[in-house]
Design a protein around this motif. Structure first.
Motif, PDB file in Angstrom:
ATOM      1  N   THR A 138      -5.803   4.456  -2.632  1.00 49.86           N
ATOM      2  CA  THR A 138      -5.749   4.450  -1.172  1.00 49.86           C
ATOM      3  C   THR A 138      -5.658   3.038  -0.625  1.00 49.86           C
ATOM      4  O   THR A 138      -6.409   2.152  -1.052  1.00 49.86           O
ATOM      5  CB  THR A 138      -6.984   5.159  -0.574  1.00 49.86           C
ATOM      6  N   PRO A 155      -6.203   8.994  -7.430  1.00 47.88           N
ATOM      7  CA  PRO A 155      -5.493   8.519  -6.241  1.00 47.88           C
ATOM      8  C   PRO A 155      -5.857   7.082  -5.878  1.00 47.88           C
ATOM      9  O   PRO A 155      -6.997   6.648  -6.062  1.00 47.88           O
ATOM     10  CB  PRO A 155      -5.966   9.499  -5.149  1.00 47.88           C
ATOM     11  N   ALA A 173      -6.355   1.428   2.779  1.00 46.87           N
ATOM     12  CA  ALA A 173      -7.044   1.819   4.006  1.00 46.87           C
ATOM     13  C   ALA A 173      -6.302   1.371   5.254  1.00 46.87           C
ATOM     14  O   ALA A 173      -6.209   2.096   6.239  1.00 46.87           O
ATOM     15  CB  ALA A 173      -8.457   1.260   4.001  1.00 46.87           C
ATOM     16  N   ARG A 186      -2.924   4.074   7.059  1.00 50.83           N
ATOM     17  CA  ARG A 186      -3.612   4.451   5.821  1.00 50.83           C
ATOM     18  C   ARG A 186      -2.648   5.240   4.940  1.00 50.83           C
ATOM     19  O   ARG A 186      -1.846   6.030   5.443  1.00 50.83           O
ATOM     20  CB  ARG A 186      -4.840   5.299   6.157  1.00 50.83           C
ATOM     21  N   MET A 187      -2.732   5.008   3.649  1.00 50.68           N
ATOM     22  CA  MET A 187      -1.809   5.675   2.725  1.00 50.68           C
ATOM     23  C   MET A 187      -2.514   5.949   1.407  1.00 50.68           C
ATOM     24  O   MET A 187      -3.246   5.085   0.914  1.00 50.68           O
ATOM     25  CB  MET A 187      -0.597   4.778   2.463  1.00 50.68           C
ATOM     26  N   THR A 188      -2.295   7.143   0.864  1.00 47.63           N
ATOM     27  CA  THR A 188      -2.828   7.468  -0.456  1.00 47.63           C
ATOM     28  C   THR A 188      -1.675   7.756  -1.405  1.00 47.63           C
ATOM     29  O   THR A 188      -0.833   8.617  -1.122  1.00 47.63           O
ATOM     30  CB  THR A 188      -3.780   8.666  -0.406  1.00 47.63           C
ATOM     31  N   TYR A 193      -7.466  -2.176  -1.642  1.00 47.36           N
ATOM     32  CA  TYR A 193      -7.240  -0.898  -2.309  1.00 47.36           C
ATOM     33  C   TYR A 193      -8.564  -0.249  -2.706  1.00 47.36           C
ATOM     34  O   TYR A 193      -9.527  -0.952  -3.012  1.00 47.36           O
ATOM     35  CB  TYR A 193      -6.424  -1.082  -3.590  1.00 47.36           C
ATOM     36  N   SER A 194      -8.572   1.076  -2.730  1.00 47.92           N
ATOM     37  CA  SER A 194      -9.717   1.801  -3.268  1.00 47.92           C
ATOM     38  C   SER A 194      -9.214   2.973  -4.097  1.00 47.92           C
ATOM     39  O   SER A 194      -8.086   3.440  -3.914  1.00 47.92           O
ATOM     40  CB  SER A 194     -10.639   2.294  -2.146  1.00 47.92           C
ATOM     41  N   VAL A 195     -10.056   3.417  -5.024  1.00 42.39           N
ATOM     42  CA  VAL A 195      -9.696   4.536  -5.891  1.00 42.39           C
ATOM     43  C   VAL A 195     -10.883   5.461  -6.012  1.00 42.39           C
ATOM     44  O   VAL A 195     -12.026   5.096  -5.699  1.00 42.39           O
ATOM     45  CB  VAL A 195      -9.274   4.076  -7.305  1.00 42.39           C
ATOM     46  N   SER A 196     -10.613   6.668  -6.482  1.00 39.07           N
ATOM     47  CA  SER A 196     -11.657   7.631  -6.802  1.00 39.07           C
ATOM     48  C   SER A 196     -11.222   8.381  -8.050  1.00 39.07           C
ATOM     49  O   SER A 196     -10.033   8.472  -8.366  1.00 39.07           O
ATOM     50  CB  SER A 196     -11.898   8.588  -5.646  1.00 39.07           C
ATOM     51  N   ARG A 214      -0.589   9.217  -4.953  1.00 34.79           N
ATOM     52  CA  ARG A 214      -1.178  10.210  -5.859  1.00 34.79           C
ATOM     53  C   ARG A 214      -0.707   9.999  -7.289  1.00 34.79           C
ATOM     54  O   ARG A 214       0.437   9.586  -7.549  1.00 34.79           O
ATOM     55  CB  ARG A 214      -0.800  11.610  -5.388  1.00 34.79           C
TER      56      ARG A 214
END
Lengths: 117, 114
Positions: free
Chosen positions: A77, A75, A79, A18-20, A64-67, A22
């Motif tokens: 991410t 960021p 998963a 897993r990697m985020t 991919y996911s974001v918030s 920034r």
């Protein structure tokens, strides 16, 4: 100096991890974006956010996911990273009202070079 | 729907010669058009943009581009190439309302020959 910062600058990541990535901007822009850049394919939109609290899918969102909890941070991410996610990732921001025009000039960060092995 | 085609993934010109990078677009609504430049290991920087009004737009570093609706083109030119112009150039399009998402071309790498 106002602008967009991205971290890390580069990263080598094992597949499955897993990697985020920034991204932070200090221009108080409402809209933010994540692109990936691959040779021969140009830049492709992964996800975007028109304003804090909202996100949307771009052209290549799978994996991919974001918030967007606040205006400044966006960021990205991965998963469970896969080798096909090896790319250079760019974060960008825009705000038509800040720029005083009705179009959407985007400002880009320096990028994160990600290698998935 | 919108798309951008950049003809020529690599262009080489001699220092002092004319630079011409081609961009054609497809858009179902009137477009906004952009040229971005990317220097090695850097992010993208806006060169110039067309929104409304004058169809010949001038940008930074002596570049200019002309919006030709009849030809659906937005070619980038510079009268005299400089070594510092070596970079990758991206054409991009967005619709002129609401949706701000850019669609990029695949890029043209410009090499300047001394």
């Amino acid at each position: 100096i106002a602008g967009i910062t991205q971290a890390p600058t580069s990263q080598i990541l094992a597949a499955g991890r897993r990697m985020t990535l920034r991204c932070t901007q200090d221009m108080r822009h409402n809209a933010m974006y994540w692109y990936r850049q691959d040779l021969g394919l140009g830049l492709r939109l992964i996800h975007y956010s028109n304003t804090a609290g909202t996100t949307g899918k771009g052209e290549v969102p799978d994996g991919y996911s974001v918030s967007r909890a606040n205006t400044d941070d966006f960021p990205l991410t991965l998963a469970s990273a896969v080798p096909s996610q090896t790319s250079v990732y760019f974060c960008a921001s825009s705000d038509p009202f800040k720029s005083g025009t009705t179009f959407y000039e985007q400002y880009f960060g320096p990028g994160t070079r990600l290698t998935v092995t | 729907a919108q798309s951008v085609t950049q003809l020529g993934s690599h262009v080489s010109v001699s220092e002092g010669a004319l630079v011409l990078l081609r961009c054609n677009y497809s858009s179902s609504v009137p477009p906004y058009l952009f040229w971005y430049v990317q220097y090695p290991n850097q992010g993208l920087q806006l060169l110039l943009k067309y929104t409304t009004g004058a169809t010949l737009v001038k940008g930074i570093n002596g570049f200019e581009a002309e919006f030709k609706k009849s030809e659906t083109s937005f070619h980038l030119t510079k009268p005299s190439a400089h070594m510092s112009d070596a970079a990758e150039y991206f054409c991009a399009v967005s619709p002129n309302f609401g949706n701000e998402k850019l669609t990029f071309g695949t890029g043209t790498r410009l090499t300047i020959i001394p």
